[in-house]
Design an enzyme around this catalytic site. Structure first.
Site, PDB file in Angstrom:
ATOM      1  N   LYS A  10       0.700  -0.998  -0.044  1.00 11.78           N
ATOM      2  CA  LYS A  10      -0.026  -0.024  -0.092  1.00 11.78           C
ATOM      3  C   LYS A  10       0.938   1.230   0.012  1.00 11.78           C
ATOM      4  O   LYS A  10       2.096   1.209   0.396  1.00 11.78           O
ATOM      5  CB  LYS A  10      -0.768  -0.072   1.019  1.00 11.78           C
ATOM      6  N   ASP A 138      -2.951  -1.546  10.045  1.00 13.37           N
ATOM      7  CA  ASP A 138      -2.751  -1.684   8.579  1.00 13.37           C
ATOM      8  C   ASP A 138      -3.363  -2.871   7.969  1.00 13.37           C
ATOM      9  O   ASP A 138      -3.462  -3.138   6.664  1.00 13.37           O
ATOM     10  CB  ASP A 138      -1.599  -1.637   8.090  1.00 13.37           C
TER      11      ASP A 138
END
Length: 299
Positions: A10, A138
């Site tokens: 990401k 996350d």
């Protein structure tokens, strides 16, 4: 049998960080974008699991004990369903280690999906996301992929629309940066100041929805970047090299030290990557696109 799951890295196109909370975490407005750099997690039955092995760049930096998020994910799912975590997890890593791109979180999400398929637990999506949130801020996004706004400490997700393909270059630095250390440096740098509450940028969300790279470049922000640069000043040279080579914008990815460069097209991205590699300010540079899908069963 074995199950292989692919999970994306990401980049945080916006990372707005509030002041430290009493529990030590920070409230965030975290706009995640999954990018096409992937780890693969393969789960195979093993009587002495969870057991981990790893291959790929910087595999030697990956802990292979119970501190690894992938092992913790397997154990958490097994405990919820009254099973023994009898699994061998093999991590084929292509996401930079300790690079601010959620490689460890991706492995945890991949292990969770792979073990769910291997053991036939058929856990509903909501349960998998609950376990993800318990493992780390996350991890839920690594499961979901695409684009999302994370609030709270980043674990509460709202999917976002993305109207096109964005071209990225990632410059991989020598060595890693500890995420807790970067947050501690953020706290030190902001001590005695009024840290505003984190709010998502409407202009940035609109740029994502329209697929407008120039508009997105104008709105990229990372509140952890000053802390990362304080701990690793040489990253400023990498950022400047990418901008000079034609990137629309440059920023530290998450807590760093990987740096991210948004390009208008694939040809420019290739030129930026070549210039970064030639500059000597990073170990290597990778091109890819976004958005990318979340955890996906390959076999």
């Amino acid at each position: 049998m074995s199950v292989t799951v692919r999970v994306p890295a990401k980049v945080n196109v916006q990372l707005a960080v509030g002041a430290a909370r009493p529990d030590g975490f920070h409230d965030l407005a975290n706009v995640f974008l999954a990018v096409g750099l992937y780890d693969e997690v393969t789960a195979t039955p093993s009587p002495d699991g969870p057991r981990l092995t790893c291959e790929g760049p910087d595999a030697g930096q990956v802990p292979l004990d119970e501190s690894n998020l992938a092992a913790r994910a397997a154990r958490a799912l097994a405990e919820r369903h009254g099973l023994e975590p009898a699994v061998h997890l093999h991590l084929a890593k292509d996401i930079p280690v300790a690079g601010g791109m959620a490689g460890g979180s991706a492995d945890a999400a991949g292990a969770l999906v792979a073990c769910d398929a291997l053991w036939g637990t058929r856990a509903p999506r909501e349960e998998l996301l609950e376990i993800c949130a318990e493992l780390g801020s996350d991890v839920p996004f690594s499961l979901v992929g695409g684009a999302a706004l994370g609030t709270g400490r980043g674990e509460r997700l709202r999917p976002l629309e993305v109207g096109g393909t964005f071209h990225w270059v990632f410059a991989v630095a020598e060595g890693g940066l500890s995420t807790p250390a970067v947050y501690r440096e953020f706290d030190r740098l902001t001590e005695g100041t009024d840290v505003p509450g984190p709010v998502a940028s409407e202009a940035l969300l609109s740029a994502l929805a329209k697929g407008d790279a120039a508009a997105l470049a104008a709105t990229l922000t990372n509140d952890l970047q000053p802390a990362a640069l304080s701990l690793r000043p040489a990253l400023a040279d990498t950022l400047e090299a990418g901008r000079t080579a034609g990137a629309l914008a440059a920023l530290v990815s998450g807590s760093g030290p990987t740096t991210a460069f948004l390009a208008p097209d694939a040809a420019t991205a290739a030129r930026v990557a070549a210039a970064l590699t030639a500059s000597g300010t990073c170990r290597t540079a990778r091109t890819t696109t976004a958005p990318a899908p979340g955890a996906t069963v390959l076999s």
